[in-house]
Design an enzyme around this catalytic site. Structure first.
Site, PDB file in Angstrom:
ATOM      1  N   TYR A  30       0.909  -0.987   0.183  1.00  0.00           N
ATOM      2  CA  TYR A  30       0.173   0.106   0.086  1.00  0.00           C
ATOM      3  C   TYR A  30       1.262   1.364  -0.091  1.00  0.00           C
ATOM      4  CZ  TYR A  30      -3.257   3.579   1.685  1.00  0.00           C
ATOM      5  OH  TYR A  30      -4.191   4.628   1.943  1.00  0.00           O
ATOM      6  N   GLU A  52     -11.755   6.221   4.880  1.00  0.00           N
ATOM      7  CA  GLU A  52     -11.046   7.202   5.915  1.00  0.00           C
ATOM      8  C   GLU A  52     -12.095   7.450   6.728  1.00  0.00           C
ATOM      9  OE1 GLU A  52      -8.222   8.045   6.464  1.00  0.00           O
ATOM     10  OE2 GLU A  52      -7.367   7.440   4.601  1.00  0.00           O
ATOM     11  N   TRP A  60      -6.032   1.958  10.499  1.00  0.00           N
ATOM     12  CA  TRP A  60      -5.931   1.703   9.075  1.00  0.00           C
ATOM     13  C   TRP A  60      -5.768   0.392   8.567  1.00  0.00           C
ATOM     14  CZ3 TRP A  60      -8.183   3.100   4.802  1.00  0.00           C
ATOM     15  CH2 TRP A  60      -7.714   2.818   3.636  1.00  0.00           C
TER      16      TRP A  60
END
Length: 207
Positions: A30, A52, A60
Site C-alpha cells: 500500500y 477514511e 487503517w
C-alpha cells in the site's frame, strides 16, 4: 535533501521506507504502490474519502484488510449507484460482518454519494473540487508532522457546507496524504522521489 533515518525502516530489499509501513505486512505494498500518488479519478477519490470516514476511531489496518469487502458491499464505490441505496441497503450493510457495521458511517456514505453527484453536476467532477485545495508546497511542514492543515480544514468545511458527513479535518488530511495532494513520504523514503515525479507530471483536473 537530508535523510531522517530515525523516521524510516529498511525493508527486505535494503531500501528505506516510511517507518509506519513496517507496522503490518499489508502496509508495504500500500505504501509503495498507492499512498501519496496523485489521483484524479472520482470513483477512487470517493472510495478513499469513504474508507477514511470508516477508519475514524479505528486502525487503517482494520480498514485495509476489509477493503475488498467494502468494495463489494458498496458496489465498488460507484457513487452514482450508491445514491440510489434505500433503507433496505442500510439494513443489509448493518449485518454484513465483512465491513465495519456502524450505522452512522454507512448512512454517511450513502448521503455523501448523493452530495458527490451534486458536485459533479455543478463542478464537472469531484476531482476538480478536491484539487482546488492542494497545498502550496512551499508552505508544507516536514512530512508526517501534522494531522491537519489549513487546506484540510478548508476542504472539510467546504464538504460539510455541501452536506457531507464524517469528513472532519483530520479525516480529510489523511485523505489528502493518501491521494497525493501532499507528498508526505519522509525524506529518507525511497518512494518519496517516485511520488514527487508522479506529482510533477500529474495533470490537475479543472472540470
Amino acid at each position: 535533501m537530508k535523510k531522517d533515518l530515525s523516521r524510516t525502516i529498511i525493508a527486505s530489499d535494503g531500501q528505506a521506507r516510511c517507518r509506519w509501513c513496517g507496522a503490518a505486512p499489508e502496509f508495504l505494498d500500500y505504501h509503495d504502490m498507492e499512498w501519496g500518488f496523485p489521483v484524479n479519478d472520482d470513483r477512487h477519490l470517493f472510495e478513499k474519502l469513504s474508507l477514511e470516514s470508516f477508519q475514524s476511531g479505528l486502525s487503517w489496518r482494520t480498514i485495509l484488510l476489509k477493503r475488498e469487502n467494502f468494495r463489494a458491499a458498496f458496489l465498488n464505490f460507484d457513487f452514482n449507484k450508491i445514491a440510489h441505496f434505500t433503507q433496505r441497503d442500510v439494513d443489509r450493510l448493518l449485518v454484513d460482518d465483512g465491513i465495519v457495521r456502524h450505522r452512522g458511517k454507512i448512512e454517511a456514505v450513502i448521503n455523501n454519494s448523493r452530495r458527490a453527484c451534486e458536485i459533479v453536476q455543478k463542478e464537472g467532477s469531484l476531482a476538480a473540487l478536491i484539487w482546488r485545495f492542494e497545498p502550496n508546497r512551499d508552505q508544507l511542514l516536514e512530512p508526517q508532522t501534522a494531522t491537519t492543515s489549513i487546506e484540510s480544514i478548508a476542504l472539510s468545511k467546504e464538504l460539510k457546507n455541501r452536506g457531507w458527513k464524517f469528513v472532519g479535518p483530520t479525516t480529510v488530511y489523511a485523505f489528502m496524504q493518501a491521494m497525493g495532494l501532499v507528498n508526505d513520504h519522509v525524506k529518507g523514503c525511497v518512494v518519496r522521489a517516485r511520488v514527487e515525479q508522479a506529482r510533477e507530471i500529474f495533470k490537475r483536473p479543472t472540470s
